[in-house]
Write an enzyme that holds these catalytic residues in place. Structure first.
Site: not given
Length: 268
Positions: A2-3, A91, A110
């Protein structure tokens, strides 16, 4: 990863928990807190009020009584609030139990993302550069920064210690709008183009925020919502497609170790 627009979208989605109080902290993954053992967090954050939720660069900053809870989503982090909690989610890495029957939940496929806990933001401010929405980020500041460095512009914009928040997607878009090739050396960009570049940085980021950012693969916010700016992309992911300015084919090549998209005719 994400930016800035995606992170701002998450920040906007969390505003509803301002003035809530953290009652408890539970973790399923030991490394979810970067700078201290997570077992200490329960004591530090218990009964702390959420004063504000802001952002600098790609960091989400939750301002608490005497502490700052700082989150970096990295590649697949998902931070959201719910009135219910499914403890069996595959997750789920940690969650904060709030008052008023709410939870602040963090998932990460991840496991690259996580949290820092700071007494102040000095460490963060020293680590990263100016935010594009900082009042001090002017075309004059940008001109001085580019003229004092001799670096490939794509590489320089990826450097979070220079300007924080930009990443691969938006750098490609900004450089296309500014007619600057990604391999251009920073101190060789003309003053006219730098002024235009400053304008386009703010324009592209602001527009993307309005569309809740760009979802290419993993980014989501709030109730599994995704960003819609993907439909507005002019070069990123459009290799071998016609440039909307000149109809030449968009090129894709490695620049600064990243897949980079640009128009060879328009950008120079």
């Amino acid at each position: 990863m994400p930016e800035l627009p995606e992170v701002q979208t998450v920040v906007n989605s969390l505003q509803g928990i301002k003035n809530h109080t953290i009652r408890d902290f539970t973790y399923n993954w030991e490394k979810v807190i970067y700078n201290m053992p997570p077992s200490r967090v329960k004591h530090l954050l218990e009964n702390k009020k959420i004063i504000d939720i802001t952002r600098k660069g790609k960091y989400i900053i939750i301002n608490l009584d005497n502490y700052f809870l700082v989150c970096h989503l990295r590649m697949t982090g998902y931070l959201y609030t719910r009135k219910y909690l499914n403890k069996n989610k595959k997750h789920l890495r940690c969650y904060f139990t709030l008052n008023k029957h709410k939870y602040l939940i963090y998932e990460d496929i991840r496991k690259f993302g996580g949290f820092y806990i700071y007494n102040n933001l000095n460490i963060l401010n020293k680590r990263i550069g100016i935010d594009p929405f900082d009042v001090n980020f002017t075309s004059t500041w940008l001109s001085k920064g580019l003229k004092s460095r001799k670096r490939i512009i794509k590489n320089l914009f990826l450097d979070q210690s220079f300007i924080c928040g930009l990443g691969n997607i938006y750098i490609d878009e900004i450089l296309w709008y500014s007619n600057i090739k990604p391999t251009k050396i920073s101190n060789r960009i003309t003053s006219r183009k730098i002024k235009n570049l400053h304008t386009n940085i703010l324009k592209v980021l602001t527009t993307s925020i309005k569309f809740h950012g760009t979802t290419i693969m993993n980014f989501k916010f709030d109730n599994m919502k995704t960003g819609n700016y993907k439909n507005n992309l002019e070069v990123y992911g459009r290799d071998n497609m016609p440039c909307s300015k000149c109809n030449s084919l968009i090129i894709k090549k490695k620049v600064a170790g990243r897949s980079t998209h640009f128009c060879k005719k328009c950008q120079n």
